[in-house]
Design a protein around this motif. Structure first.
Motif, short mmCIF file in Angstrom:
data_model
loop_
_atom_site.label_atom_id
_atom_site.label_comp_id
_atom_site.label_asym_id
_atom_site.label_seq_id
_atom_site.Cartn_x
_atom_site.Cartn_y
_atom_site.Cartn_z
N ASP A 117 0.85 -1.18 0.00
CA ASP A 117 0.00 0.00 0.00
C ASP A 117 0.89 1.24 0.00
O ASP A 117 1.53 1.55 1.00
CB ASP A 117 -0.91 -0.01 1.24
CG ASP A 117 -1.80 1.21 1.33
OD1 ASP A 117 -1.86 2.01 0.36
OD2 ASP A 117 -2.45 1.38 2.38
N PHE A 118 0.94 1.95 -1.12
CA PHE A 118 1.74 3.17 -1.21
C PHE A 118 0.95 4.40 -0.79
O PHE A 118 1.52 5.47 -0.65
CB PHE A 118 2.27 3.36 -2.64
CG PHE A 118 3.44 2.47 -2.96
CD1 PHE A 118 4.72 2.83 -2.60
CD2 PHE A 118 3.24 1.28 -3.64
CE1 PHE A 118 5.80 2.02 -2.91
CE2 PHE A 118 4.32 0.46 -3.95
CZ PHE A 118 5.60 0.82 -3.57
N GLY A 119 -0.36 4.29 -0.64
CA GLY A 119 -1.19 5.42 -0.24
C GLY A 119 -2.33 5.63 -1.21
O GLY A 119 -2.85 4.67 -1.80
N LYS A 120 -2.71 6.90 -1.39
CA LYS A 120 -3.80 7.19 -2.33
C LYS A 120 -3.48 8.44 -3.13
O LYS A 120 -2.74 9.32 -2.69
CB LYS A 120 -5.13 7.34 -1.60
CG LYS A 120 -5.27 8.60 -0.81
CD LYS A 120 -6.67 8.71 -0.23
CE LYS A 120 -6.78 10.03 0.52
NZ LYS A 120 -8.09 10.28 1.04
N PRO A 138 0.28 6.35 3.34
CA PRO A 138 -0.59 5.92 4.45
C PRO A 138 -0.04 6.30 5.81
O PRO A 138 -0.79 6.55 6.74
CB PRO A 138 -0.69 4.40 4.29
CG PRO A 138 0.41 4.00 3.39
CD PRO A 138 0.80 5.22 2.59
N GLU A 139 1.29 6.40 5.94
CA GLU A 139 1.90 6.73 7.23
C GLU A 139 2.02 8.24 7.44
O GLU A 139 2.54 8.70 8.44
CB GLU A 139 3.28 6.07 7.36
CG GLU A 139 4.35 6.62 6.44
CD GLU A 139 4.40 5.98 5.05
OE1 GLU A 139 5.34 6.32 4.30
OE2 GLU A 139 3.53 5.17 4.72
N GLY A 140 1.53 9.02 6.46
CA GLY A 140 1.62 10.47 6.58
C GLY A 140 2.93 10.98 6.00
O GLY A 140 3.63 10.28 5.28
N GLY A 141 3.26 12.18 6.35
CA GLY A 141 4.47 12.79 5.83
C GLY A 141 4.21 13.45 4.49
O GLY A 141 3.06 13.54 4.04
N PRO A 142 5.25 13.92 3.86
CA PRO A 142 5.07 14.62 2.58
C PRO A 142 4.55 13.69 1.48
O PRO A 142 4.81 12.49 1.50
CB PRO A 142 6.47 15.12 2.23
CG PRO A 142 7.41 14.43 3.14
CD PRO A 142 6.64 13.85 4.28
N THR A 143 3.81 14.27 0.56
CA THR A 143 3.33 13.49 -0.57
C THR A 143 4.47 13.20 -1.52
O THR A 143 5.52 13.84 -1.47
CB THR A 143 2.20 14.24 -1.32
OG1 THR A 143 2.69 15.50 -1.75
CG2 THR A 143 0.97 14.43 -0.45
N GLY A 170 13.65 3.78 -5.00
CA GLY A 170 14.01 4.88 -4.11
C GLY A 170 13.00 6.00 -4.01
O GLY A 170 13.11 6.84 -3.12
N LEU A 171 12.02 6.05 -4.91
CA LEU A 171 11.08 7.18 -4.92
C LEU A 171 10.30 7.29 -3.61
O LEU A 171 10.08 8.38 -3.11
CB LEU A 171 10.12 7.08 -6.10
CG LEU A 171 9.17 8.27 -6.28
CD1 LEU A 171 9.96 9.55 -6.55
CD2 LEU A 171 8.20 8.01 -7.41
N PHE A 172 9.92 6.17 -3.05
CA PHE A 172 9.13 6.18 -1.82
C PHE A 172 9.99 5.91 -0.58
O PHE A 172 9.46 5.79 0.51
CB PHE A 172 7.99 5.16 -1.89
CG PHE A 172 6.82 5.65 -2.69
CD1 PHE A 172 5.73 6.23 -2.06
CD2 PHE A 172 6.81 5.55 -4.07
CE1 PHE A 172 4.64 6.68 -2.80
CE2 PHE A 172 5.73 5.99 -4.81
CZ PHE A 172 4.64 6.57 -4.18
N ASP A 173 11.31 5.82 -0.75
CA ASP A 173 12.19 5.59 0.40
C ASP A 173 12.27 6.83 1.26
O ASP A 173 12.12 7.96 0.78
CB ASP A 173 13.61 5.23 -0.06
CG ASP A 173 13.65 3.88 -0.75
OD1 ASP A 173 12.66 3.13 -0.67
OD2 ASP A 173 14.67 3.59 -1.39
N GLU A 174 12.51 6.62 2.53
CA GLU A 174 12.69 7.72 3.47
C GLU A 174 14.13 8.22 3.40
O GLU A 174 15.06 7.45 3.21
CB GLU A 174 12.39 7.27 4.90
CG GLU A 174 10.96 6.84 5.11
CD GLU A 174 9.98 8.00 5.01
OE1 GLU A 174 10.30 9.10 5.49
OE2 GLU A 174 8.90 7.81 4.45
N VAL A 175 14.31 9.51 3.56
CA VAL A 175 15.63 10.11 3.63
C VAL A 175 15.81 10.57 5.06
O VAL A 175 15.02 11.37 5.56
CB VAL A 175 15.76 11.31 2.66
CG1 VAL A 175 17.11 11.97 2.82
CG2 VAL A 175 15.56 10.86 1.23
#
Length: 187
Positions: A117-120, A138-143, A170-175
């Protein structure tokens, strides 16, 4: 279609007045600029005003329109920045399996090929280099902005309320931020 109740589509935005008799210049978001008036009356984003609309000409990338009830330049100028909407149900089906109205994509779940689930999808943006799906995690944070290509979005199923994505690595990875907390790469 799932989730399409009361969906509206923005056909254009008023960018200024034209002349002294209340005509407005509209930047169209329709495939054919003249199509701006093809679907009947338009409404403001909040639905507080409704206008009959007539296209009277084209000028420098805009459509010149007469809006019912707007009779002078001052009133036309006050409408600058007003987005003009119609109900999605008044628009024809896209017809081509690779053509989508933005309103049909907003709200769809973004599911990875592996089921993650990457979100919406919360918006479809275009900053000049092509359409981008703005995905709220889904976990919040920046789009995250995902280029809307066949490679990145191989399956679109509005009736199921989802699209399948295969984002670049890497696009959805956290930095990591300075405090060690994750911070979005695209925010």
């Amino acid at each position: 279609m799932a989730g399409t109740q009361q969906k509206r589509v923005c056909l254009g935005v008023i960018v200024g007045a034209h002349g002294v008799r209340g005509l407005v210049r509209v930047k169209p978001f329709t495939e054919e600029p003249e199509g701006l008036a093809a679907y009947g009356p338009v409404e403001t984003k909040d639905g507080s005003r409704r206008f009959g609309i007539e296209v009277t000409g084209l000028a420098k990338g805009t459509v010149i329109c007469r809006l019912e009830g707007v009779g002078d330049r001052d009133e036309a100028e006050r409408l600058r920045g007003t987005e003009l909407y119609v109900d999605r149900a008044r628009l024809p089906e896209a017809g081509d399996e690779d053509v989508w109205y933005h309103a049909d994509l907003i709200g769809l779940a973004a599911i990875g090929k592996d089921g993650r689930d990457f979100g919406k999808v919360v918006a479809v943006q275009n900053f000049g280099a092509g359409d981008l799906l703005e995905i709220e995690r889904p976990e919040g944070g920046p789009t995250v902005y995902l280029p809307f290509t066949g490679e990145n979005v191989p399956v679109i199923e509005p009736e199921a309320g989802r699209l399948v994505i295969d984002p670049p690595g890497g696009l959805f990875d956290e930095v990591p931020g300075e405090d060690g907390a994750g911070e979005g790469r695209n925010g």
